[in-house]
Scaffold this motif. Structure first.
Motif, PDB file in Angstrom:
ATOM      1  N   ALA A  90       0.875  -0.988  -0.166  1.00 21.90           N
ATOM      2  CA  ALA A  90       0.083   0.077  -0.031  1.00 21.90           C
ATOM      3  C   ALA A  90       0.850   1.257  -0.172  1.00 21.90           C
ATOM      4  O   ALA A  90       2.191   1.331   0.503  1.00 21.90           O
ATOM      5  CB  ALA A  90      -0.874  -0.256   1.269  1.00 21.90           C
ATOM      6  N   CYS A  91       0.295   2.412  -0.643  1.00 24.24           N
ATOM      7  CA  CYS A  91       1.086   3.631  -0.815  1.00 24.24           C
ATOM      8  C   CYS A  91       1.291   3.994   0.732  1.00 24.24           C
ATOM      9  O   CYS A  91       0.359   4.237   1.468  1.00 24.24           O
ATOM     10  CB  CYS A  91       0.519   4.445  -1.500  1.00 24.24           C
ATOM     11  SG  CYS A  91       1.330   6.260  -1.535  1.00 24.24           S
ATOM     12  N   PRO A  92       2.673   4.360   1.106  1.00 24.38           N
ATOM     13  CA  PRO A  92       2.795   4.775   2.543  1.00 24.38           C
ATOM     14  C   PRO A  92       2.413   6.337   2.661  1.00 24.38           C
ATOM     15  O   PRO A  92       2.197   6.910   3.817  1.00 24.38           O
ATOM     16  CB  PRO A  92       4.324   4.702   2.705  1.00 24.38           C
ATOM     17  CG  PRO A  92       5.111   4.592   1.445  1.00 24.38           C
ATOM     18  CD  PRO A  92       3.797   4.228   0.588  1.00 24.38           C
ATOM     19  N   TYR A  93       2.134   6.932   1.518  1.00 24.47           N
ATOM     20  CA  TYR A  93       1.654   8.168   1.832  1.00 24.47           C
ATOM     21  C   TYR A  93       0.033   8.348   1.818  1.00 24.47           C
ATOM     22  O   TYR A  93      -0.468   9.019   2.821  1.00 24.47           O
ATOM     23  CB  TYR A  93       2.209   9.062   0.628  1.00 24.47           C
ATOM     24  CG  TYR A  93       3.405   9.009   0.436  1.00 24.47           C
ATOM     25  CD1 TYR A  93       4.311   9.816   1.425  1.00 24.47           C
ATOM     26  CD2 TYR A  93       4.018   8.668  -0.588  1.00 24.47           C
ATOM     27  CE1 TYR A  93       5.789   9.874   1.243  1.00 24.47           C
ATOM     28  CE2 TYR A  93       5.471   8.565  -0.586  1.00 24.47           C
ATOM     29  CZ  TYR A  93       6.392   8.939   0.274  1.00 24.47           C
ATOM     30  OH  TYR A  93       7.746   9.191   0.303  1.00 24.47           O
ATOM     31  N   CYS A  94      -0.675   7.759   0.826  1.00 25.48           N
ATOM     32  CA  CYS A  94      -1.926   7.877   1.065  1.00 25.48           C
ATOM     33  C   CYS A  94      -2.798   6.394   1.167  1.00 25.48           C
ATOM     34  O   CYS A  94      -3.873   6.525   1.306  1.00 25.48           O
ATOM     35  CB  CYS A  94      -2.475   8.427  -0.409  1.00 25.48           C
ATOM     36  SG  CYS A  94      -2.497   7.235  -1.583  1.00 25.48           S
ATOM     37  N   GLY A  95      -2.175   5.441   1.361  1.00 22.44           N
ATOM     38  CA  GLY A  95      -2.641   4.240   1.953  1.00 22.44           C
ATOM     39  C   GLY A  95      -3.376   3.338   0.669  1.00 22.44           C
ATOM     40  O   GLY A  95      -4.038   2.345   0.863  1.00 22.44           O
ATOM     41  N   TYR A 140       5.290   3.009  -7.793  1.00 21.89           N
ATOM     42  CA  TYR A 140       4.584   4.241  -8.165  1.00 21.89           C
ATOM     43  C   TYR A 140       3.065   4.147  -7.878  1.00 21.89           C
ATOM     44  O   TYR A 140       2.548   3.375  -7.983  1.00 21.89           O
ATOM     45  CB  TYR A 140       4.806   4.369  -9.689  1.00 21.89           C
ATOM     46  CG  TYR A 140       4.322   5.866 -10.214  1.00 21.89           C
ATOM     47  CD1 TYR A 140       4.820   6.953  -9.845  1.00 21.89           C
ATOM     48  CD2 TYR A 140       2.711   5.806 -10.572  1.00 21.89           C
ATOM     49  CE1 TYR A 140       4.282   8.138 -10.237  1.00 21.89           C
ATOM     50  CE2 TYR A 140       2.414   6.952 -11.238  1.00 21.89           C
ATOM     51  CZ  TYR A 140       3.195   8.114 -10.904  1.00 21.89           C
ATOM     52  OH  TYR A 140       2.699   9.417 -11.298  1.00 21.89           O
ATOM     53  N   CYS A 141       2.529   5.122  -7.253  1.00 23.69           N
ATOM     54  CA  CYS A 141       1.179   5.281  -6.373  1.00 23.69           C
ATOM     55  C   CYS A 141       0.391   6.045  -7.681  1.00 23.69           C
ATOM     56  O   CYS A 141       0.653   6.912  -8.091  1.00 23.69           O
ATOM     57  CB  CYS A 141       1.248   5.847  -5.194  1.00 23.69           C
ATOM     58  SG  CYS A 141      -0.570   5.921  -4.864  1.00 23.69           S
ATOM     59  N   ASP A 142      -0.479   5.082  -8.123  1.00 24.32           N
ATOM     60  CA  ASP A 142      -1.496   5.660  -9.209  1.00 24.32           C
ATOM     61  C   ASP A 142      -2.442   6.627  -8.493  1.00 24.32           C
ATOM     62  O   ASP A 142      -3.141   7.507  -9.138  1.00 24.32           O
ATOM     63  CB  ASP A 142      -2.283   4.527  -9.760  1.00 24.32           C
ATOM     64  CG  ASP A 142      -1.404   4.086 -10.870  1.00 24.32           C
ATOM     65  OD1 ASP A 142      -0.268   4.699 -11.437  1.00 24.32           O
ATOM     66  OD2 ASP A 142      -1.317   2.824 -11.166  1.00 24.32           O
ATOM     67  N   SER A 143      -2.899   6.730  -7.306  1.00 19.49           N
ATOM     68  CA  SER A 143      -3.605   7.691  -6.691  1.00 19.49           C
ATOM     69  C   SER A 143      -3.102   8.743  -6.388  1.00 19.49           C
ATOM     70  O   SER A 143      -3.585   9.834  -6.714  1.00 19.49           O
ATOM     71  CB  SER A 143      -4.083   6.899  -5.151  1.00 19.49           C
ATOM     72  OG  SER A 143      -5.116   5.893  -5.638  1.00 19.49           O
ATOM     73  N   CYS A 144      -1.981   8.954  -5.618  1.00 19.46           N
ATOM     74  CA  CYS A 144      -1.343  10.274  -5.291  1.00 19.46           C
ATOM     75  C   CYS A 144      -0.184  10.608  -6.124  1.00 19.46           C
ATOM     76  O   CYS A 144       0.238  11.475  -6.001  1.00 19.46           O
ATOM     77  CB  CYS A 144      -1.117  10.285  -3.625  1.00 19.46           C
ATOM     78  SG  CYS A 144       0.350   9.281  -2.989  1.00 19.46           S
ATOM     79  N   ARG A 145       0.140   9.657  -7.055  1.00 20.74           N
ATOM     80  CA  ARG A 145       1.252  10.005  -7.834  1.00 20.74           C
ATOM     81  C   ARG A 145       2.598  10.267  -7.316  1.00 20.74           C
ATOM     82  O   ARG A 145       3.151  11.109  -7.852  1.00 20.74           O
ATOM     83  CB  ARG A 145       0.706  11.109  -8.903  1.00 20.74           C
ATOM     84  CG  ARG A 145      -0.572  10.731  -9.509  1.00 20.74           C
ATOM     85  CD  ARG A 145      -0.910  11.737 -10.778  1.00 20.74           C
ATOM     86  NE  ARG A 145      -2.277  11.421 -11.161  1.00 20.74           N
ATOM     87  CZ  ARG A 145      -2.221  10.487 -12.279  1.00 20.74           C
ATOM     88  NH1 ARG A 145      -1.355   9.725 -12.546  1.00 20.74           N
ATOM     89  NH2 ARG A 145      -3.713  10.173 -12.742  1.00 20.74           N
TER      90      ARG A 145
END
Ligand SMILES: [Zn+2]
Length: 149
Positions: free
Chosen positions: A110-115, A135-140
């Motif tokens: 899971a993205c450590p910034y936005c989960g 690479y996180c597709d949600s918060c980029r």
């Protein structure tokens, strides 16, 4: 003569030089502590072989334990058995990694910034051999995951 708890507590102040929020105790590097009178022996497990941090950690452990009252000699032994693996990282250690922007080892991180779980592997070769880049597709945001071992 110091207690094992005192030695362990002192070692909470020694951090992985590459991940300054993570103590070597939470990283699971400290394998055994033996105390005999004023002599303390600490076994540490090398993490990812070839991590240049090892010499630094050994020296930091030696110095930190030597500061404890009643300690005269400190020996730090590198131990290969049991082998260190990422399951030795404590729950507190995993949280520390996350707060530092590194996903703890495991399956699709899971993205450590936005989960978000909308993440994908960007490169297996991160800035160190121990990490992959995602690479996180949600918060980029790009982020790193510690490789499971
Ligand atoms: Zn994100």
């Amino acid at each position: 003569m110091p207690s094992e708890t005192e030695v362990r507590t002192a070692l909470q102040a020694v951090h992985d030089p590459e991940i300054p929020v993570l103590s070597i105790v939470d990283l699971g590097v400290v394998s055994a502590i033996r105390i005999s009178g004023a002599d303390v022996e600490v076994d540490i497990l090398p993490t990812f072989s070839g991590c240049p941090a090892l010499g630094f950690m050994t020296e930091a452990v030696r110095r930190k334990v030597a500061e404890l009252p009643g300690v005269e000699a400190v020996k730090v032994r590198l131990c290969l058995d049991p082998a260190w693996d990422t399951s030795r990282i404590s729950a507190r250690g995993r949280l520390a990694l996350q707060s530092f922007g590194i996903a703890p080892p495991g399956d699709a991180p899971a993205c450590p910034y936005c989960g978000s779980r909308e993440t994908r592997l960007a490169s297996s070769f991160g800035p160190t051999r121990c990490r992959s880049v995602y690479y996180c597709d949600s918060c980029r945001n790009p982020f790193e995951q510690m490789k499971a071992l």
